[in-house]
Design a protein around this motif. Structure first.
Motif, short mmCIF file in Angstrom:
data_model
loop_
_atom_site.label_atom_id
_atom_site.label_comp_id
_atom_site.label_asym_id
_atom_site.label_seq_id
_atom_site.Cartn_x
_atom_site.Cartn_y
_atom_site.Cartn_z
N HIS A 179 85.65 133.58 -55.92
CA HIS A 179 84.25 134.84 -56.86
C HIS A 179 83.52 133.91 -56.27
CE1 HIS A 179 87.22 136.39 -58.86
NE2 HIS A 179 87.90 134.55 -59.45
N ALA A 180 82.97 133.51 -54.98
CA ALA A 180 81.42 133.18 -54.65
C ALA A 180 81.51 133.93 -52.87
CB ALA A 180 82.17 131.85 -53.66
N MET A 181 80.44 133.50 -52.48
CA MET A 181 80.02 133.96 -51.14
C MET A 181 79.07 132.95 -50.38
SD MET A 181 76.62 137.36 -52.24
CE MET A 181 75.34 136.57 -53.27
N VAL A 182 79.57 133.23 -49.23
CA VAL A 182 78.71 132.97 -48.31
C VAL A 182 77.05 133.61 -47.00
CG1 VAL A 182 78.17 131.31 -45.79
CG2 VAL A 182 80.39 130.88 -47.52
N THR A 183 76.16 132.92 -46.81
CA THR A 183 75.11 134.08 -46.67
C THR A 183 74.90 133.09 -45.54
OG1 THR A 183 73.17 132.75 -47.64
CG2 THR A 183 74.71 134.97 -48.54
N PHE A 184 73.62 134.30 -44.48
CA PHE A 184 73.33 132.90 -43.34
C PHE A 184 71.83 133.88 -43.25
CE2 PHE A 184 74.49 132.28 -38.92
CZ PHE A 184 72.56 131.20 -38.80
N ASP A 185 71.27 132.99 -43.22
CA ASP A 185 69.70 134.21 -43.23
C ASP A 185 68.67 134.36 -41.95
OD1 ASP A 185 68.22 132.01 -43.05
OD2 ASP A 185 67.55 131.81 -45.52
N GLY A 186 67.54 135.04 -42.31
CA GLY A 186 66.97 134.94 -40.55
C GLY A 186 66.17 133.58 -40.72
N ALA A 199 74.75 125.45 -52.48
CA ALA A 199 74.36 124.64 -51.88
C ALA A 199 73.71 125.42 -50.42
CB ALA A 199 75.32 124.08 -50.74
N LYS A 200 72.55 124.59 -50.11
CA LYS A 200 72.13 125.29 -48.41
C LYS A 200 72.29 124.20 -47.22
CE LYS A 200 67.75 126.26 -48.66
NZ LYS A 200 66.54 127.59 -48.77
N VAL A 201 71.59 124.73 -46.22
CA VAL A 201 71.84 123.47 -45.06
C VAL A 201 71.14 124.05 -43.93
CG1 VAL A 201 73.93 122.40 -45.28
CG2 VAL A 201 74.30 124.21 -43.26
N HIS A 202 70.43 124.22 -42.98
CA HIS A 202 69.33 124.35 -42.05
C HIS A 202 70.93 124.38 -40.94
CE1 HIS A 202 66.48 125.81 -39.30
NE2 HIS A 202 67.22 125.07 -38.12
N ALA A 203 71.56 125.64 -40.27
CA ALA A 203 72.90 125.94 -39.76
C ALA A 203 72.15 125.93 -38.15
CB ALA A 203 73.17 127.35 -39.74
N ASP A 219 84.11 122.59 -50.37
CA ASP A 219 83.81 121.97 -51.99
C ASP A 219 82.43 122.64 -51.08
OD1 ASP A 219 82.13 120.91 -53.80
OD2 ASP A 219 82.60 119.43 -53.38
N LEU A 220 82.36 124.03 -52.28
CA LEU A 220 81.01 125.09 -51.69
C LEU A 220 80.26 124.58 -51.92
CD1 LEU A 220 82.77 128.19 -53.55
CD2 LEU A 220 82.74 128.01 -51.03
N ALA A 221 80.20 123.25 -52.78
CA ALA A 221 78.16 122.26 -53.39
C ALA A 221 78.34 121.87 -52.65
CB ALA A 221 78.93 122.05 -54.51
N ASN A 222 78.56 121.50 -51.48
CA ASN A 222 78.47 120.66 -50.46
C ASN A 222 79.38 121.18 -48.36
OD1 ASN A 222 78.29 117.92 -48.97
ND2 ASN A 222 80.27 117.24 -49.59
N ALA A 264 74.23 129.22 -46.87
CA ALA A 264 74.20 128.85 -47.94
C ALA A 264 75.53 129.56 -49.03
CB ALA A 264 73.08 129.50 -49.24
N THR A 265 76.07 128.98 -49.44
CA THR A 265 77.29 129.18 -50.47
C THR A 265 76.52 129.87 -52.07
OG1 THR A 265 77.89 126.59 -51.59
CG2 THR A 265 78.07 128.33 -48.96
#
Length: 196
Positions: free
Chosen positions: A65-72, A90-94, A127-130, A77-78
């Motif tokens: 019940h989650a998703m992963v996004t990747f933006d411009g 959570a969000k990281v600079h990928a 771990d979606l938060a990490n 982010a999760t």
């Protein structure tokens, strides 16, 4: 969505379709529930900044019940979809620059991202938060390949079109305990040639 979606695709269950509307000043990525195809329902919606919406990627994790996004802006982010509106966990600079593709394995514990910088990165999202970076292949392809995990989750396939030639590059990354190793082929003029 009031306008045609920018890149629409089904999730792995076939029940949901994901798309990004391009309404000026009101861009959003929406997930439509097609349980009743004659009456689709907007299940989730995420408003997007102007800098994000032209290259925003979404992958659902239906079991979690989650998703992963990747933006411009190159941010991965999760999100928790058990709440309304969806909550970012959570969000990281990928990647430096826009997204190209994002994929998640069938167990929903690994993610892979590719950016216009040409790099492929494998992430631990157990771990979606990490979110943790496991391995990076820098500068692997022009514009970043479109990627998918194999059904068994042991490899990742990608395809990329070269910007200055009609060549098509095919990629396969085998995941191992040590990380991953890549096999690269180029297809041009009807031939497929391994790349050193």
């Amino acid at each position: 969505m009031r306008t045609a979606p920018h890149g629409a695709e089904f999730d792995s269950t076939g029940q949901f379709v994901i798309g990004t509307s391009l309404d000026p000043g009101n861009a959003a990525t929406q997930v439509l529930d097609l349980a009743q195809p004659e009456n689709p329902v907007v299940k989730y919606s995420i408003s997007l900044k102007e800098s994000e919406h032209r290259s925003f990627r979404v992958t659902l994790l239906p079991q979690r019940h989650a998703m992963v996004t990747f933006d411009g802006g190159g941010e991965l982010a999760t999100w928790d979809l058990r709440v309304t509106p969806p909550k970012m966990l959570a969000k990281v600079h990928a990647h430096p620059g826009a997204s190209a593709s994002v994929a998640v394995n069938s167990e929903e514990k690994l993610a892979a991202s590719s950016g216009v910088d040409g790099a492929l990165i494998i992430w631990d999202i157990a771990d979606l938060a990490n979110i943790k970076k496991l391995h990076e292949f820098p500068g692997m392809a022009n514009n970043g390949p479109s990627i998918r995990f194999s059904d068994d989750g042991k490899s990742i396939a990608g395809i990329s079109v070269a910007t200055a030639s009609p060549d098509v590059w095919w990629w396969r990354w085998e995941l191992t305990r040590e990380g991953a190793r890549a096999a690269i082929c180029r297809q041009g003029a009807g031939t497929m040639t391994p790349k050193d």
